[in-house]
Structure formats: structure tokens, C-alpha cells
Design a protein around this motif. Structure first.
Motif, short mmCIF file in Angstrom:
data_model
loop_
_atom_site.label_atom_id
_atom_site.label_comp_id
_atom_site.label_asym_id
_atom_site.label_seq_id
_atom_site.Cartn_x
_atom_site.Cartn_y
_atom_site.Cartn_z
N TYR A 120 -3.11 6.77 4.91
CA TYR A 120 -2.55 5.66 4.15
C TYR A 120 -1.08 5.95 3.89
O TYR A 120 -0.70 7.10 3.63
CB TYR A 120 -3.24 5.51 2.79
N LEU A 121 -0.27 4.91 3.92
CA LEU A 121 1.15 5.02 3.57
C LEU A 121 1.48 3.95 2.54
O LEU A 121 1.08 2.78 2.70
CB LEU A 121 2.04 4.81 4.79
N ASP A 122 2.17 4.34 1.48
CA ASP A 122 2.69 3.38 0.51
C ASP A 122 4.17 3.20 0.82
O ASP A 122 4.98 4.10 0.64
CB ASP A 122 2.50 3.90 -0.91
N VAL A 123 4.52 2.01 1.32
CA VAL A 123 5.91 1.73 1.71
C VAL A 123 6.52 0.68 0.79
O VAL A 123 7.42 -0.06 1.19
CB VAL A 123 6.01 1.30 3.19
N LYS A 148 2.74 -2.24 -1.16
CA LYS A 148 2.77 -2.46 0.27
C LYS A 148 2.10 -1.24 0.91
O LYS A 148 2.68 -0.17 0.97
CB LYS A 148 4.20 -2.62 0.77
N ILE A 149 0.87 -1.43 1.35
CA ILE A 149 0.07 -0.33 1.86
C ILE A 149 -0.19 -0.51 3.36
O ILE A 149 -0.55 -1.60 3.81
CB ILE A 149 -1.28 -0.24 1.13
N SER A 169 10.14 -4.87 4.86
CA SER A 169 8.90 -5.49 5.34
C SER A 169 7.91 -4.43 5.79
O SER A 169 8.19 -3.64 6.70
CB SER A 169 9.20 -6.43 6.51
N ALA A 170 6.72 -4.42 5.18
CA ALA A 170 5.68 -3.47 5.57
C ALA A 170 5.21 -3.75 6.99
O ALA A 170 4.84 -2.82 7.73
CB ALA A 170 4.51 -3.54 4.60
N ILE A 171 5.23 -5.02 7.38
CA ILE A 171 4.84 -5.37 8.75
C ILE A 171 5.80 -4.75 9.75
O ILE A 171 5.38 -4.15 10.75
CB ILE A 171 4.81 -6.91 8.92
N ASP A 172 7.08 -4.87 9.49
CA ASP A 172 8.08 -4.31 10.40
C ASP A 172 7.99 -2.79 10.45
O ASP A 172 8.16 -2.17 11.51
CB ASP A 172 9.49 -4.73 9.97
#
Length: 368
Positions: free
Chosen positions: A115-118, A11-12, A127-130
């Protein structure tokens, strides 16, 4: 997409601040709000270079790395603002603090982009979107600035996604949508495809990612050289690179791919001046000096060379960087060359790194 089923995806998130330097200036100076401004050098004398333009100025065609004189021609009422790098750095640190609430896997590309790896987030949001929405809202509430976010399964697609709905945008491209998204993308939107290559592709009837996918990897290499392998991968949305936090800065540089091939030495010198200005500004921002100047040249056939010169004592001033790069260019016999990209980098910092160690280093900075 059958091959992608039952696969564990990263999830990037790619966060890109909107017209960062200009937005900070408009936030801090009410008289600039709603007006076209350019952060950078004055157009007087030999003229400076635009570091960032506000969206009001961009409507006139003003862009980063453009000469200030050209910006003034395009927008006669533009306001030139001297950069305040200390202020931008302070804001950038606060943005990183917001990022760190969610993950420690942060790869800064510059002061205004990361960039963030979540895949595993600290707050268990899932949720990466949230998470992207929360980050954007926190930046807006706490810093009175806006950011755009791209969310996807890898760095390459997330970066493209962040640029789709600027400013203050948020775009999600999920696993099942990656290939179809890349298929619809115009060839000129692919990273690494400049005007000359885009025109060549279109001349071959290749207008979108879907058209490029019709060619085998060998055919791509045949038509576009080594870059063909890269195009073959990106048309399929493939990017296995991991988010790399806390990269040590080994070099600071800038480069630009031109809308047309440079064939005149005066044109090449002019571009080197602009690029060297960007490098010198970044060195000043991070209080760095180096001993090695490297010139990167990419020709219209994608052949690429580098030339460098080292000094006994560290340097960081614009004049030395620019004149050294021009001297390196002359040694390549550029009279009959067709150049599509130039880059200037300073490295070999040695013991001179004096930046605070309590923030993530931005790694090599590049201008695209």
C-alpha cells in the motif's frame, strides 16, 4: 453519498505485481516465456506446493498454494521451477526504490504487494492516478515486469480495485463511486466471504453488496456472528486503517480459507502440510527462526480459536513446523469439526532477526 461531501480523503494506491515469482523467472529465462510454469516444489515423492503460477498455467486452473501434484494433473505440460528467493528479494528492493520516489508512506504486505499513501507526494504530482501510472511504467521500463494498481480512498477498496483488471491493470474508484461499486460487487468477491458463507448469503437472497446493505448491523450479526459487523462496514466501503510504514516483523505465517468445509483429519493434515511449506519458505527468505508455533482454526460458524507451542531453541524447518501444527490440531478434537480456515504462524524471533535494516519490513505475511 451526501455524508461524504466536504470530506478530505486519503489517496491510497495498492500495487500488486503480476505473478511475481513466475514473471521474474520468465524474464530471466527466455525458454520459459509463453509457457505454463509453476514456481515451487516438485510433484515427485510427497510433492511440493505451488508458490506462484504464470498466467499461462492459470488458464488451466493452477493457483498459488495448490499441491504440485494437482497442478500437474490440471496442466500436464507445466514446468516446475525451483524458487530463487534471493533474486525475488533483490527485485522487490528495486520496486520499493521506485515507490520511494513518490512517498515514504509505504506498507509492504509481501515482496510483491504494498500500500502507498500518496495524499502528499514527494514530486508534487497531485493525482494518485498519475502516480500509479508512473510507478507502473517505471516498473515496466526498468525491471521488465508488470504490476497492477488499484487507486481509491482507503486500503480495502484499493486492494479490491488492483485485482479487477489483472494483469497490467489500473483501476480507479473515486469517492463518489465507492458505495455504488461495493453495491454491484458479488458477495463472493468481498474479503472474508468464503464459499460456505457466500452460499448461505445467496440462499437468503443476498447476491451483491446492495443486497447486504438492506440488512441492519444487528441483522448482519444475527445471521453471520461477529463477522457480520465486518461485512456491514465493507459493504459501505468503510476502512479507516492508515498505511503503516516500516512495520516490524513480529510473526511470519500463512493461512487459507477453503472452498468447502474440511471434515476429515487427512484433509486437514494435507492443508497444514501446504501451509507449513509456505511458512518455511518465507522463513528461509528472511533468514528467520522462531520459538513459537501457532495454529489458527476458524470453523464454519466463524468461531475461531488459536493454539500454540513454544520451544526452548528457535526452529524454522518444515518438518518441525508441520508436525507441531498437526499435534496442536489433534488437541482440539477435530473429529467432528467443520473447518473453513487453517493458519500456521511462527513468532517469538527474539534476537534472531538478521534481515537488512535498510529496507521496509514486510510485516506479517499471509496467504489468502
Amino acid at each position: 453519498m451526501e455524508a461524504r461531501q466536504n470530506t478530505s480523503y486519503r489517496k491510497i494506491i495498492h500495487i500488486d505485481m503480476d505473478a511475481f515469482y513466475a514473471s521474474v523467472e520468465q524474464r530471466d529465462n527466455p525458454e520459459y516465456r509463453g509457457k505454463p510454469i509453476a514456481v515451487g516444489g516438485s510433484p515427485e515423492g510427497r510433492g511440493g506446493v505451488v508458490a506462484t503460477a504464470s498466467y499461462e498455467a492459470r488458464k488451466f486452473g493452477v493457483r498459488s498454494a495448490m499441491s504440485s501434484k494437482k497442478a500437474l494433473q490440471l496442466c500436464p505440460y507445466i514446468i516446475f521451477v525451483k524458487p530463487r528467493f534471493a533474486a525475488y528479494k533483490e527485485v522487490s528492493q528495486k520496486i520499493r526504490e521506485i515507490f520511494r520516489r513518490h512517498t515514504d508512506l509505504i506498507e509492504p504486505l509481501s515482496l510483491d504487494e504494498a500500500y502507498l499513501d500518496v495524499t502528499e507526494d514527494k514530486q508534487g504530482v497531485g493525482s494518485a492516478i498519475d502516480i500509479a501510472k508512473q510507478i507502473k511504467q517505471a516498473i515496466k521500463d526498468e525491471l521488465q515486469l508488470t504490476a497492477s494498481a488499484g487507486v481509491s480512498i482507503n486500503k480495502f477498496v484499493a486492494k479490491i480495485a488492483s485485482d479487477i483488471n489483472k494483469p497490467d491493470g489500473m483501476t480507479f474508484i473515486g469517492p463518489s463511486s465507492v458505495e455504488s461499486f461495493m453495491e454491484k460487487l458479488p458477495v463472493e468477491k468481498f474479503f472474508g466471504v468464503g464459499k460456505v458463507t457466500a452460499d448461505k448469503m445467496k440462499g437468503m437472497g443476498l447476491h451483491t453488496g446492495a443486497d447486504l446493505k438492506k440488512l441492519s448491523e444487528d441483522e448482519m450479526v444475527k445471521h453471520f456472528g461477529k463477522a457480520g459487523r465486518f461485512y456491514y462496514q465493507i459493504t459501505r466501503g468503510i476502512d479507516g486503517r492508515e498505511v503503516q510504514p516500516n512495520r516490524e516483523t513480529k510473526s511470519i505465517g500463512a493461512e487459507d480459507t477453503f472452498p468447502y468445509d474440511l471434515t476429515e483429519i487427512d484433509e486437514m493434515y494435507n492443508e497444514i502440510d501446504k501451509i507449513s511449506q509456505t511458512v518455511a519458505s518465507r522463513l528461509k527468505l528472511y533468514n528467520l527462526k522462531g520459538r513459537t508455533v501457532t495454529l489458527k482454526i476458524k470453523y464454519n460458524d466463524f468461531r475461531q480459536i488459536t493454539r500454540n507451542q513454544s520451544f526452548a531453541e528457535p526452529i524454522g524447518d518444515l518438518t518441525t513446523i508441520g508436525e507441531t501444527a498437526k499435534k496442536l490440531l489433534l488437541n482440539t478434537q477435530p473429529e467432528d469439526a467443520r473447518i473453513r480456515l487453517l493458519g500456521v504462524t511462527l513468532s517469538n524471533f527474539g534476537e534472531l532477526q538478521t534481515r537488512e535494516r535498510n529496507i521496509s519490513d514486510p510485516g506479517q505475511l499471509s496467504l489468502f
